[in-house]
Design an enzyme around this catalytic site. Structure first.
Site, mmCIF file in Angstrom:
data_model
loop_
_atom_site.group_PDB
_atom_site.id
_atom_site.type_symbol
_atom_site.label_atom_id
_atom_site.label_comp_id
_atom_site.label_asym_id
_atom_site.label_seq_id
_atom_site.Cartn_x
_atom_site.Cartn_y
_atom_site.Cartn_z
ATOM 1 N N ARG A 145 -37.467 18.281 -47.277
ATOM 2 C CA ARG A 145 -38.440 17.455 -46.567
ATOM 3 C C ARG A 145 -39.608 18.278 -46.024
ATOM 4 O O ARG A 145 -40.723 17.762 -45.903
ATOM 5 C CB ARG A 145 -37.749 16.671 -45.441
ATOM 6 C CG ARG A 145 -38.676 15.644 -44.789
ATOM 7 C CD ARG A 145 -37.957 14.683 -43.866
ATOM 8 N NE ARG A 145 -37.424 15.308 -42.669
ATOM 9 C CZ ARG A 145 -37.257 14.681 -41.504
ATOM 10 N NH1 ARG A 145 -37.587 13.399 -41.390
ATOM 11 N NH2 ARG A 145 -36.735 15.296 -40.470
ATOM 12 N N VAL A 198 -42.290 9.746 -41.860
ATOM 13 C CA VAL A 198 -41.387 10.015 -42.977
ATOM 14 C C VAL A 198 -39.979 9.806 -42.434
ATOM 15 O O VAL A 198 -39.640 10.270 -41.346
ATOM 16 C CB VAL A 198 -41.581 11.433 -43.555
ATOM 17 C CG1 VAL A 198 -41.425 12.514 -42.503
ATOM 18 C CG2 VAL A 198 -40.622 11.677 -44.717
ATOM 19 N N SER A 199 -39.162 9.069 -43.189
ATOM 20 C CA SER A 199 -37.845 8.652 -42.698
ATOM 21 C C SER A 199 -36.913 9.836 -42.457
ATOM 22 O O SER A 199 -37.078 10.916 -43.031
ATOM 23 C CB SER A 199 -37.185 7.703 -43.700
ATOM 24 O OG SER A 199 -37.885 6.491 -43.774
ATOM 25 N N ALA A 200 -35.903 9.600 -41.618
ATOM 26 C CA ALA A 200 -34.857 10.588 -41.384
ATOM 27 C C ALA A 200 -34.098 10.848 -42.684
ATOM 28 O O ALA A 200 -33.904 9.933 -43.493
ATOM 29 C CB ALA A 200 -33.899 10.091 -40.309
ATOM 30 N N PHE A 208 -37.706 0.553 -39.486
ATOM 31 C CA PHE A 208 -38.814 1.023 -40.326
ATOM 32 C C PHE A 208 -40.138 0.506 -39.779
ATOM 33 O O PHE A 208 -40.186 -0.524 -39.105
ATOM 34 C CB PHE A 208 -38.653 0.528 -41.769
ATOM 35 C CG PHE A 208 -37.686 1.329 -42.593
ATOM 36 C CD1 PHE A 208 -38.135 2.309 -43.462
ATOM 37 C CD2 PHE A 208 -36.317 1.101 -42.505
ATOM 38 C CE1 PHE A 208 -37.251 3.047 -44.227
ATOM 39 C CE2 PHE A 208 -35.417 1.832 -43.265
ATOM 40 C CZ PHE A 208 -35.886 2.810 -44.132
#
Length: 216
Positions: free
Chosen positions: A34, A60-62, A205
């Site tokens: 990431r 940006v997602s976990a 989200f």
């Protein structure tokens, strides 16, 4: 400890917890950490299992959330995949590593289109095509899709996305409220045309903005 070693420990933790279950997802995570897809000031935090800021007020997602969605998608080499919500480009890179063919990713924010393209180029990803547009309408020129993954929350399942699935295809999408609370749905279009929906639980989200999503 360098960035990659920290990231490797995160991947191992996700594997121990049963979140990463397939070799394909594990290898993709190790290939494209990431930290390659965030701004320099956030790179040292990229191994932490939490969302991180990216430009234009987005995130940006976990890592655990990305892994969950990829495992639900059951991606295989050669699949035709659409991603709605490119963001940093990280998820598209992971998808591209698994399917090993062209991936189409649509993003409505011009600043993020450019951010993702730069990240993907630096990471050496050549098979992701980032398109500026309203992802809630899908991307008909390359339909039908084996899998559509949506990385933003919608008020309901957008009909165009279901229509653009192949028979046997699946749509992974958060559906619920505007304010960061949704349920992660797996929408499967049976070969008979019947639609089956499975709920994978609560998620948070940013909103999907568009004609078939939330209005700005």
């Amino acid at each position: 400890m360098d960035l990659y070693e920290r990231w490797k420990r995160t991947v191992e933790m996700l594997e121990r917890e049963g979140i990463i279950r397939s070799l394909e997802v594990k290898e993709a995570f190790l290939k494209y950490p990431r930290y390659m897809f965030v701004e320099d000031r956030y790179k040292s935090y990229a191994h932490i299992d939490e969302p991180l800021p990216i430009p234009a007020g987005q995130t940006v997602s976990a890592p655990h959330m990305v892994a969950i969605m990829l495992e639900i998608a059951k991606l295989k080499e050669g699949m035709n995949v659409l991603e709605v919500g490119t963001g940093s480009g990280w998820n598209a890179a992971l998808i591209s590593y698994i399917v090993k063919t062209d991936v189409y990713s649509i993003e409505r924010i011009p600043e993020l289109v450019e951010f993702a393209k730069r990240n993907l180029e630096r990471a050496g990803v050549k098979n992701v095509h980032v398109i500026l547009g309203d992802g809630s309408k899908g991307f008909p020129p390359k339909a039908p899709y084996d899998v559509i993954i949506v990385t933003a929350g919608a008020p309901k399942v957008p009909e165009p996305l279901v229509e653009q699935l192949k028979p046997g295809g699946r749509l992974i999408i958060p559906v619920g409220s505007y304010h960061l609370w949704q349920e992660l749905l797996e929408v499967v279009k049976k070969k008979s045309g019947e639609i089956k929906v499975r709920n994978h639980g609560g998620v948070a989200f940013v909103p999907l903005i568009g004609e078939y999503g939330w209005r700005e």
